[in-house]
Design a protein around this motif. Structure first.
Motif, mmCIF file in Angstrom:
data_model
loop_
_atom_site.group_PDB
_atom_site.id
_atom_site.type_symbol
_atom_site.label_atom_id
_atom_site.label_comp_id
_atom_site.label_asym_id
_atom_site.label_seq_id
_atom_site.Cartn_x
_atom_site.Cartn_y
_atom_site.Cartn_z
ATOM 1 N N PHE A 1 1.080 -1.157 0.185
ATOM 2 C CA PHE A 1 -0.005 -0.383 0.210
ATOM 3 C C PHE A 1 0.800 1.115 -0.132
ATOM 4 N N GLY A 2 1.887 1.210 -1.184
ATOM 5 C CA GLY A 2 2.334 2.815 -1.299
ATOM 6 C C GLY A 2 2.442 3.056 -2.046
ATOM 7 N N THR A 3 2.639 4.148 -3.091
ATOM 8 C CA THR A 3 2.449 4.456 -4.257
ATOM 9 C C THR A 3 1.681 3.274 -5.190
ATOM 10 N N VAL A 4 1.761 2.360 -5.519
ATOM 11 C CA VAL A 4 1.115 2.473 -6.524
ATOM 12 C C VAL A 4 -0.290 1.343 -5.350
ATOM 13 N N ARG B 1 4.003 -4.277 5.584
ATOM 14 C CA ARG B 1 4.471 -4.442 6.876
ATOM 15 C C ARG B 1 4.315 -3.739 8.355
ATOM 16 N N ASP B 2 3.667 -2.785 8.403
ATOM 17 C CA ASP B 2 3.416 -1.689 9.480
ATOM 18 C C ASP B 2 2.308 -1.175 9.573
ATOM 19 N N ARG C 1 -2.457 5.011 6.170
ATOM 20 C CA ARG C 1 -2.266 5.879 4.751
ATOM 21 C C ARG C 1 -3.070 6.312 4.404
ATOM 22 N N ILE D 1 4.013 -5.292 -4.416
ATOM 23 C CA ILE D 1 4.822 -5.222 -3.443
ATOM 24 C C ILE D 1 6.621 -4.909 -4.706
ATOM 25 N N ALA E 1 2.766 -5.488 -10.520
ATOM 26 C CA ALA E 1 3.430 -4.255 -10.962
ATOM 27 C C ALA E 1 5.091 -4.282 -10.882
ATOM 28 N N GLY F 1 4.655 6.310 -11.981
ATOM 29 C CA GLY F 1 3.658 7.289 -11.559
ATOM 30 C C GLY F 1 2.675 6.547 -10.502
HETATM 31 N N1 LIG Z 1 6.391 3.743 -8.317
HETATM 32 C C1 LIG Z 1 5.689 3.337 -9.340
HETATM 33 O O1 LIG Z 1 5.689 3.738 -10.725
HETATM 34 C C2 LIG Z 1 6.243 1.831 -9.840
HETATM 35 C C3 LIG Z 1 5.486 2.135 -11.432
HETATM 36 C C4 LIG Z 1 5.732 0.489 -11.777
HETATM 37 C C5 LIG Z 1 5.574 -0.564 -11.064
HETATM 38 N N2 LIG Z 1 5.821 -0.638 -9.610
HETATM 39 C C6 LIG Z 1 6.715 -1.159 -9.108
HETATM 40 O O2 LIG Z 1 5.331 -1.766 -8.150
HETATM 41 C C7 LIG Z 1 5.349 -1.599 -6.600
HETATM 42 C C8 LIG Z 1 5.462 -1.140 -5.733
HETATM 43 O O3 LIG Z 1 6.171 0.464 -5.987
HETATM 44 P P1 LIG Z 1 5.835 1.109 -4.777
HETATM 45 O O4 LIG Z 1 6.626 2.773 -6.177
HETATM 46 O O5 LIG Z 1 4.334 1.873 -5.252
HETATM 47 O O6 LIG Z 1 6.523 1.197 -3.781
HETATM 48 P P2 LIG Z 1 6.211 1.727 -2.442
HETATM 49 O O7 LIG Z 1 5.427 2.789 -2.502
HETATM 50 O O8 LIG Z 1 8.119 1.168 -1.648
HETATM 51 O O9 LIG Z 1 5.637 0.801 -1.852
HETATM 52 C C9 LIG Z 1 5.359 -0.533 -0.799
HETATM 53 C C10 LIG Z 1 4.494 -0.835 0.209
HETATM 54 O O10 LIG Z 1 4.451 -2.699 -0.646
HETATM 55 C C11 LIG Z 1 4.559 -3.503 1.088
HETATM 56 N N3 LIG Z 1 5.225 -4.264 1.572
HETATM 57 C C12 LIG Z 1 7.423 -4.022 1.146
HETATM 58 N N4 LIG Z 1 7.550 -5.106 1.192
HETATM 59 C C13 LIG Z 1 6.387 -6.107 2.177
HETATM 60 C C14 LIG Z 1 6.724 -7.478 2.683
HETATM 61 N N5 LIG Z 1 7.644 -8.221 2.496
HETATM 62 N N6 LIG Z 1 5.473 -8.045 2.892
HETATM 63 C C15 LIG Z 1 4.149 -6.645 2.987
HETATM 64 N N7 LIG Z 1 3.752 -6.140 2.899
HETATM 65 C C16 LIG Z 1 5.322 -5.181 2.068
HETATM 66 C C17 LIG Z 1 4.951 -2.001 1.976
HETATM 67 O O11 LIG Z 1 4.500 -1.629 2.876
HETATM 68 P P3 LIG Z 1 5.060 -0.500 4.896
HETATM 69 O O12 LIG Z 1 4.074 0.471 3.886
HETATM 70 O O13 LIG Z 1 4.505 -0.775 5.297
HETATM 71 O O14 LIG Z 1 6.432 -0.383 4.237
HETATM 72 C C18 LIG Z 1 4.560 -0.519 1.333
HETATM 73 O O15 LIG Z 1 3.133 -0.663 1.777
HETATM 74 C C19 LIG Z 1 7.194 -2.780 -6.894
HETATM 75 O O16 LIG Z 1 7.728 -3.745 -7.397
HETATM 76 C C20 LIG Z 1 7.674 -1.317 -8.254
HETATM 77 O O17 LIG Z 1 9.187 -2.156 -9.199
HETATM 78 C C21 LIG Z 1 6.301 0.721 -9.557
#
Ligand SMILES: NC(=O)c1ccc[n+]([C@@H]2O[C@H](COP(=O)([O-])OP(=O)(O)OC[C@H]3O[C@@H](n4cnc5c(N)ncnc54)[C@H](OP(=O)(O)O)[C@@H]3O)[C@@H](O)[C@H]2O)c1
Length: 328
Positions: free
Chosen positions: A11-14, A45-46, A51, A79, A102, A302
């Motif tokens: 539950f981060g950006t995506v 994780r947390d 959020r 994740i 993703a 994004g």
């Molecule tokens: N951001 C982009 O624009 C984009 C574009 C295309 C693809 N992606 C892909 O999409 C995925 C997510 O990206 P993001 O930017 O959204 O990442 P992010 O903002 O860092 O969010 C990651 C989320 O996953 C959770 N998480 C991580 N490891 C975990 C685990 N072991 N067990 C449970 N929850 C876990 C985190 O929990 P906590 O919040 O508790 O830490 C957080 O909520 C990645 O694989 C990335 O490569 C991202």
């Protein structure tokens, strides 16, 4: 009206983007698909951090809480990294859930295996968001491949690299200055290694190779070069000759059937389809036997572009299940 239950892993950006779009488009999706979608659990994780207001009751840090939701049919995965994402999606598929991811790092390695497993369990895997964010590369390639053969793919698959190279050319900045600005604008991570080393583009290229050719080259044999050694002097000289540096990931099926891939800086002239692609944009050029050369361009990352294509994957899967959509 039937209700489809979904879990969001991450539950981060995506992940938050998915949640927002599902809420904003709830009524539309209900009308178009004839089913209600309910987000039943969200894995993080947390769990102490709320959020998005009103979602605390949905948070869990235990995958079993997600997968044991009665009637769970769809898992959105956002994740980071190979594990535990691979294990979670494998379990979800074996529980007969459709999965939409993703996560290119995980999918580059396990995509073919997960798709085979999904076939065996009668569910679908959506992975449009793993390559070039909001650019519909996967669905376009799937459609093309119904009739065409693809012989070669060249892509600008990392927006951060493209932004840095654009600024080095257009503003005369050094690599470090351009990287700093990319970080200030939120394009590059605090640790930009995956982007600038070419590893991020490599993972996306491997997803495309698996789709276009049904296989990947041996990873150890793929030369992957980043952009950190390109100097302002090199960029200036190229500019004088009418050339531009692009960071290009390419994969090709050679006449003897072997798959050749490489990732690295390339000088392109104005005749090349990737020449005009500036800033954070991504682009993918495909060479096909009937259509010829086709280039798709758009935002490569994004919250909303990425989440949007994941919700499209969901709509396509539900549509396919209902028998009115043909791809995926
Ligand atoms: N951001 C982009 O624009 C984009 C574009 C295309 C693809 N992606 C892909 O999409 C995925 C997510 O990206 P993001 O930017 O959204 O990442 P992010 O903002 O860092 O969010 C990651 C989320 O996953 C959770 N998480 C991580 N490891 C975990 C685990 N072991 N067990 C449970 N929850 C876990 C985190 O929990 P906590 O919040 O508790 O830490 C957080 O909520 C990645 O694989 C990335 O490569 C991202």
């Amino acid at each position: 009206m039937a209700t489809i239950k979904a879990a969001i892993l991450g539950f981060g950006t995506v992940g938050q983007g998915i949640y927002h779009i599902l809420n904003e488009k709830r009524e539309d999706l209900r009308k178009k698909l004839g089913v209600e979608l309910e987000v039943a659990k969200i894995l993080v994780r947390d769990t102490s951090k709320e959020r998005v207001p009103g979602t605390r009751h949905l948070l869990t840090d235990n995958i079993e809480d997600c997968l044991s939701v009665k009637g769970l049919q769809v898992v959105f995965e956002a994740i980071v990294g190979e594990e535990p994402a691979y294990t979670y999606l494998k379990k979800a598929i074996m529980n007969k859930c459709h999965v939409i991811t993703a996560n290119k790092v995980m999918f580059a390695k396990y995509g073919l295996e997960l798709q085979e497993l999904a076939k065996q369990h009668g569910v679908f895997v959506g992975y449009e968001a793993t390559v070039a964010g909001g650019v519909p590369v996967i669905k376009t390639m799937k459609n093309l491949l119904l009739v065409n053969d693809i012989s070669k793919i060249q892509g600008i698959l990392n927006g951060t690299c493209n932004y840095i190279l654009t600024k080095m050319r257009a503003e005369g900045w050094s690599f470090d200055e351009a990287l700093k600005e990319a970080q200030a604008l939120g394009y590059a991570e605090a640790d930009p290694y995956m982007d600038i080393s070419g590893q991020d583009a490599f993972k996306k290229l491997m997803v495309l190779s698996a789709l276009a050719f049904g296989e990947q080259p041996n990873w150890d044999e793929v030369k992957v070069v980043g952009i950190e050694d390109i100097t302002p002097e090199q960029v200036r000289k190229a500019k004088e000759k009418g050339l531009r540096y692009r960071h290009v990931a390419e994969v090709e099926k050679l006449p003897d059937g072997t798959i050749f891939a490489q990732v690295g800086p390339m000088l392109v002239s104005k005749e090349h389809p990737l020449y005009p692609i500036d800033d954070v944009f991504n682009a993918v050029t495909m060479e096909t036997n009937y259509i010829g050369t086709l280039t798709l361009v758009g935002p490569g990352a994004g919250m909303y572009p990425t989440a949007s294509v994941m919700v499209e994957d969901y709509a396509e899967i539900i549509g396919k299940r209902a028998g009115f959509v043909v791809t995926i």
